[in-house]
Design a protein around this motif. Structure first.
Motif, PDB file in Angstrom:
ATOM      1  N   LEU A   1       0.479   0.426   6.312  1.00  0.00           N
ATOM      2  CA  LEU A   1      -0.306   1.653   6.427  1.00  0.00           C
ATOM      3  C   LEU A   1       0.079   2.670   5.355  1.00  0.00           C
ATOM      4  N   LEU A   2       1.356   2.736   5.009  1.00  0.00           N
ATOM      5  CA  LEU A   2       1.773   3.621   3.920  1.00  0.00           C
ATOM      6  C   LEU A   2       1.100   3.214   2.615  1.00  0.00           C
ATOM      7  N   PHE A   3       1.062   1.911   2.361  1.00  0.00           N
ATOM      8  CA  PHE A   3       0.399   1.443   1.150  1.00  0.00           C
ATOM      9  C   PHE A   3      -1.088   1.748   1.193  1.00  0.00           C
ATOM     10  N   LEU A   4      -1.696   1.565   2.359  1.00  0.00           N
ATOM     11  CA  LEU A   4      -3.117   1.876   2.514  1.00  0.00           C
ATOM     12  C   LEU A   4      -3.377   3.349   2.245  1.00  0.00           C
TER      13      LEU A   4
ATOM     14  N   ASP B   1       7.055   8.732  16.225  1.00  0.00           N
ATOM     15  CA  ASP B   1       6.180   7.680  15.712  1.00  0.00           C
ATOM     16  C   ASP B   1       6.951   6.384  15.448  1.00  0.00           C
ATOM     17  N   PRO B   2       7.516   5.769  16.488  1.00  0.00           N
ATOM     18  CA  PRO B   2       8.399   4.613  16.294  1.00  0.00           C
ATOM     19  C   PRO B   2       7.758   3.381  15.693  1.00  0.00           C
ATOM     20  N   ILE B   3       6.436   3.230  15.763  1.00  0.00           N
ATOM     21  CA  ILE B   3       5.817   2.070  15.128  1.00  0.00           C
ATOM     22  C   ILE B   3       5.011   2.458  13.880  1.00  0.00           C
ATOM     23  N   GLY B   4       5.076   3.727  13.477  1.00  0.00           N
ATOM     24  CA  GLY B   4       4.535   4.140  12.185  1.00  0.00           C
ATOM     25  C   GLY B   4       3.034   4.170  12.067  1.00  0.00           C
ATOM     26  N   VAL B   5       2.332   4.611  13.131  1.00  0.00           N
ATOM     27  CA  VAL B   5       0.865   4.608  13.091  1.00  0.00           C
ATOM     28  C   VAL B   5       0.254   6.012  13.016  1.00  0.00           C
ATOM     29  N   ILE B   6       1.100   7.050  12.954  1.00  0.00           N
ATOM     30  CA  ILE B   6       0.592   8.423  12.972  1.00  0.00           C
ATOM     31  C   ILE B   6       0.813   9.143  11.641  1.00  0.00           C
ATOM     32  N   GLN B   7       1.987   9.002  11.037  1.00  0.00           N
ATOM     33  CA  GLN B   7       2.377   9.849   9.914  1.00  0.00           C
ATOM     34  C   GLN B   7       1.936   9.332   8.552  1.00  0.00           C
TER      35      GLN B   7
ATOM     36  N   ASP C   1     -10.018  -2.236   1.681  1.00  0.00           N
ATOM     37  CA  ASP C   1     -10.206  -2.527   3.102  1.00  0.00           C
ATOM     38  C   ASP C   1      -8.999  -3.280   3.619  1.00  0.00           C
ATOM     39  N   ARG C   2      -8.642  -2.984   4.863  1.00  0.00           N
ATOM     40  CA  ARG C   2      -7.472  -3.612   5.476  1.00  0.00           C
ATOM     41  C   ARG C   2      -7.897  -4.644   6.513  1.00  0.00           C
ATOM     42  N   GLU C   3      -7.092  -5.723   6.580  1.00  0.00           N
ATOM     43  CA  GLU C   3      -7.306  -6.802   7.541  1.00  0.00           C
ATOM     44  C   GLU C   3      -8.741  -7.324   7.483  1.00  0.00           C
ATOM     45  N   VAL C   4      -9.132  -7.696   6.276  1.00  0.00           N
ATOM     46  CA  VAL C   4     -10.466  -8.266   6.066  1.00  0.00           C
ATOM     47  C   VAL C   4     -10.445  -9.731   6.510  1.00  0.00           C
ATOM     48  N   GLU C   5     -11.343 -10.086   7.395  1.00  0.00           N
ATOM     49  CA  GLU C   5     -11.414 -11.459   7.900  1.00  0.00           C
ATOM     50  C   GLU C   5     -12.088 -12.350   6.856  1.00  0.00           C
ATOM     51  N   LEU C   6     -11.348 -13.362   6.391  1.00  0.00           N
ATOM     52  CA  LEU C   6     -11.859 -14.222   5.329  1.00  0.00           C
ATOM     53  C   LEU C   6     -12.048 -15.663   5.782  1.00  0.00           C
TER      54      LEU C   6
END
Length: 238
Positions: free
Chosen positions: A112-115, A42-48, A130-135
């Motif tokens: 993502l870890l914080f999420l 998981d080199p970009i950290g999107v799975i674990q 919510d993550r990446e909320v468009e404001l």
């Protein structure tokens, strides 16, 4: 599916069902006709990110409380950030932000870890994150809210990010203004131990206080040390 559903909707669904994403990932690794992303490393950290944080939150529960006011939400988020710091600095959570070859995973891995940790805790108190909320002026990293008027915004940034100061001085204030929110949080994560990092750490308290005064909003920061610790064998005794 790609022609009938928006990418943002697919991503939102995937984040709401990480167990099904993991199952899909396992299925892909068994396919003989594909090669590419290393799901195990998981080199970009999107799975674990969700498994370890869910386990930590279950083993370190927060005391029951009501979240009825802005101060209640601020207090709850502050405690979650303290748990996040403990997880990263003292419970080897930093490992998930680094690859085995010593390279840093992208900023998204830390976000993502914080999420993952925040979701596990906040669900207990009927608070949404919510993550990446468009404001209107771009997406804020996180928005925590309960009801229609109790909310705060959070930015998680690598300390050595070239746009770090821009995030504090311009991005976060603009997000607060767009969302009519009164409280913002900056979470800088240190990966490198150099002169530039030390200067930012020293300047951060005054910068946060000045920006808060200039925009008339409540701003706080919570510094996280995400550096790879030295091996015990390399520690020099004083």
């Amino acid at each position: 599916l790609g022609k009938t559903a928006k990418k943002a909707d697919i991503v939102r669904w995937a984040r709401q069902h990480p167990d099904r994403v993991r199952e899909w990932a396992k299925q892909q690794t068994r396919r003989q006709d594909l090669s590419g992303y290393d799901f195990e490393a998981d080199p970009i950290g999107v799975i674990q990110w969700d498994r370890v944080t869910a386990k930590y939150a279950a083993e370190n529960p927060l005391q029951p409380r009501n979240v009825n006011t802005q101060d209640d939400l601020v207090s709850l988020i502050r405690q979650i950030i303290q748990q996040f710091r403990h997880f990263i600095e003292d419970q080897s959570g930093w490992k998930i932000m680094w690859n085995n070859d010593g390279s840093e995973k992208p900023e998204e891995a830390a976000q993502l870890l914080f999420l993952g940790m925040s979701q596990q805790y906040l669900r207990q108190f009927n608070v949404e994150i919510d993550r990446e909320v468009e404001l209107g002026r771009g997406p804020v990293d996180f928005k925590a809210s309960t009801g229609s008027s109790i909310r705060l915004l959070i930015e998680v940034k690598k300390l050595h990010n070239g746009k770090f100061w821009n995030g504090l001085r311009y991005q976060l204030p603009s997000y607060l203004q767009s969302d009519d929110a009164d409280f913002g949080w900056l979470i800088p994560i240190q990966y490198r131990d150099n002169k530039n990092a030390q200067e930012k750490i020293r300047e951060l308290p005054l910068e946060v206080a000045q920006v808060s005064k200039d925009i008339g909003k409540r701003l706080e920061y919570a510094f996280i040390d995400g550096r790879r610790p030295c091996s015990a064998s390399k520690i020099v005794q004083p």
